[in-house]
Design a protein around this motif. Structure first.
Motif, PDB file in Angstrom:
ATOM      1  N   LEU A 162       0.634  -1.090   0.034  1.00  0.00           N
ATOM      2  CA  LEU A 162       0.035  -0.110   0.008  1.00  0.00           C
ATOM      3  C   LEU A 162       0.898   1.326   0.190  1.00  0.00           C
ATOM      4  O   LEU A 162       0.480   2.197  -0.561  1.00  0.00           O
ATOM      5  N   LYS A 211      -6.129   9.063  -4.186  1.00  0.00           N
ATOM      6  CA  LYS A 211      -6.957   7.748  -3.924  1.00  0.00           C
ATOM      7  C   LYS A 211      -6.231   6.619  -3.062  1.00  0.00           C
ATOM      8  O   LYS A 211      -6.901   6.140  -2.272  1.00  0.00           O
ATOM      9  N   SER A 212      -4.896   6.346  -3.440  1.00  0.00           N
ATOM     10  CA  SER A 212      -3.989   5.580  -2.697  1.00  0.00           C
ATOM     11  C   SER A 212      -4.036   5.778  -1.364  1.00  0.00           C
ATOM     12  O   SER A 212      -3.773   4.836  -0.653  1.00  0.00           O
ATOM     13  N   VAL A 243      -7.133   4.528   0.279  1.00  0.00           N
ATOM     14  CA  VAL A 243      -7.250   3.117   0.464  1.00  0.00           C
ATOM     15  C   VAL A 243      -6.452   2.678   1.624  1.00  0.00           C
ATOM     16  O   VAL A 243      -6.669   2.071   2.548  1.00  0.00           O
ATOM     17  N   GLU A 275      -7.970   3.502   4.808  1.00  0.00           N
ATOM     18  CA  GLU A 275      -9.123   2.311   5.042  1.00  0.00           C
ATOM     19  C   GLU A 275      -8.693   1.162   5.556  1.00  0.00           C
ATOM     20  O   GLU A 275      -9.314   0.576   6.387  1.00  0.00           O
ATOM     21  N   VAL A 276      -7.766   0.634   4.865  1.00  0.00           N
ATOM     22  CA  VAL A 276      -7.051  -0.668   5.053  1.00  0.00           C
ATOM     23  C   VAL A 276      -6.514  -0.533   6.775  1.00  0.00           C
ATOM     24  O   VAL A 276      -6.790  -1.572   7.673  1.00  0.00           O
ATOM     25  N   LEU A 305      -9.311  -0.754   9.314  1.00  0.00           N
ATOM     26  CA  LEU A 305      -9.989  -2.017   9.195  1.00  0.00           C
ATOM     27  C   LEU A 305      -9.045  -2.939   9.971  1.00  0.00           C
ATOM     28  O   LEU A 305      -9.321  -3.846  10.833  1.00  0.00           O
TER      29      LEU A 305
END
Lengths: 199, 259
Positions: free
Chosen positions: B95, B244-245, B248, B251-252, B255
């Motif tokens: 990521l 955007k990256s 993400v 977000e990961v 989570l």
């Protein structure tokens, strides 16, 4: 395309919206429609409408289905203790065609893709975890593509399943059957060695 | 005479998208020609010419040709030189590397050559391959990228009174100013981000430090947080969008932290 009458022009414009179809290919398809019999084209139109009206998503595995639950999930001969996690229905079909997998599936409808902004919230990962918690699964077989996106999705799923009493497996990677080792690229060769097994 | 010339370059894959039945449109950042956009015909099927070479952040040897000076070039062959296997087998590293290439893509124009940026990418991807994916690597990548691209935030002295950061006790960063101001020149108001002089000094120290020595640079949790609080909005201000990256990545992280 000005030479075509308006209905044909409209058909060409509609065909041009299909992926990989340019205006010339669309014109060829429109010509084919013109030359075909009315009954053949009525059948084609009916098929298209059937797909749009009847096909939905399986409420268990998110595969395409005509009923609430797909044929695979409702098949008593399938091993419900093993879930094959796939990126899309095309991959599911490819695995089914092989005849080598007898468990059930879970379709993610995508993979992690930072460049496109696709994160875990857009995938069916939390649904997978919920399903595993409720169904008493023994093995999760991750069959995403061996690409950067597919690998990172597999790593995320593996991370999310830590602590569950089950085995997480990854689809094998390496040389294709019937291939020649000397022509294999170095990355595939490294994976083939990593995934070697006893004989 | 066909009118097209074959060229060679070495570049990192910044992004790609599928095109038609089996082609791919790829963007590389190359040492020789800068950002290079081309079409790889049959890339999704050909296991010979493009085997595993068109993958995000992979370093590849490219053979390409073009008929016109502008527009897409034709990628004729692409051979992977380094696919960074240690990055690919680690979720956080993947990521982070994806964020690096997204940043590099956002800060470059097609055809603009920058050997410094190429070296920067090479240094940090190799660092990520060898080291743990710590947040300090990410912040230093951002800061050094801004410096290379001409957007260096002024952290060494107050941009109003020019007093060196070493002599200041309280400073704040203004996104639109692009630099720090001392408490006398700019009181901490809603538009300014408070940072400590230590954070500013750590980033300045990391600006030109050889990449193999960066691990000696110690960021505290506090200075990482402060760096994030002004570097991320500064990048958003410059590029005009949130990458955007990065969304993400966050977000990961959210989570996996809640597992």
């Amino acid at each position: 395309m000005k030479g075509y009458p308006p209905p044909v022009r409209r058909l060409i414009a509609e065909f041009s919206k299909f992926p990989g179809i340019g205006e010339k290919t669309a014109a060829r398809l429109a010509t084919f429609v013109l030359q075909s019999s009315e009954s053949d084209m009525a059948r084609l139109a009916e098929c298209i409408m059937d797909v749009k009206k009847k096909i939905k998503i399986c409420e268990v595995c998110y595969n395409l289905t005509e009923k609430e639950v797909c044929e695979i999930c409702s098949d008593p001969s399938r091993d419900k203790g093993v879930i094959g996690v796939v990126e899309d229905t095309d991959t599911l079909v490819a695995i089914e065609e092989s005849g080598g997998f007898h468990g059930t599936y879970h379709v993610l409808h995508g993979v992690l893709s930072p460049a496109e902004g696709i994160g875990p919230d857009q995938l069916r990962i939390t649904e997978l975890v919920k399903r595993i918690r409720e169904e008493g699964v023994r093995e999760v077989f991750i069959a995403t593509n061996p690409s950067v996106q597919g690998e990172s999705t597999a790593l995320l799923i593996k991370r999310m399943l830590e602590g569950f009493p089950l085995v997480v497996t990854r689809i094998g990677m390496g040389v294709p059957v019937g291939g020649s080792l000397k022509y294999v690229d170095k990355m595939t060769m490294a994976k083939a060695i990593e995934f070697r097994r006893g004989v | 005479m066909t009118g097209k010339m074959q060229n060679k370059a070495t570049g990192f894959v910044l992004n790609f998208r599928d095109y038609g039945e089996s082609d791919r449109i790829v963007t590389f950042f190359t040492d020789q020609t800068g950002k290079l956009k081309g079409i790889a015909k049959g890339a999704r099927r050909s296991q010979k010419r493009f085997a595993n070479a068109i993958e995000p952040f992979s370093l590849s040897a490219i053979i390409f040709s073009r008929r016109r000076a502008e527009g897409l070039c034709l990628i004729e062959d692409c051979r992977v030189l380094n696919h960074f296997p240690r990055i690919r087998e680690d979720l956080e590293k993947t990521l982070m590397a994806s964020y690096f290439i997204d940043l590099a893509d956002s800060f470059t124009e097609e055809g603009a050559v920058s050997h410094r940026l190429f070296k920067h990418m090479s240094d940090f991807l190799n660092l990520l391959e060898a080291e743990k994916a710590g947040e300090s690597i990410m912040r230093l990548f951002e800061f050094r990228l801004l410096c290379i691209s001409g957007y260096e935030p002024t952290l060494g002295h107050c941009i109003s009174c020019r007093k060196p950061v070493e002599s200041l006790k309280e400073i704040s960063f203004g996104i639109s100013d692009g630099g720090i101001k001392c408490e006398k020149c700019a009181p901490l108001t809603a538009g300014r981000i408070s940072i400590s002089p230590g954070t500013a000094r750590t980033l300045v120290a990391g600006k030109n430090m050889p990449v193999e020595k960066l691990r000696r640079l110690i960021f505290t949790e506090y200075s990482l947080r402060e760096s994030r609080l002004f570097l991320v909005p500064l990048i958003r201000h410059i590029t005009g969008r949130q990458l955007k990256s990065l969304n993400v990545l966050m977000e990961v992280k959210h989570l996996t932290d809640t597992i």
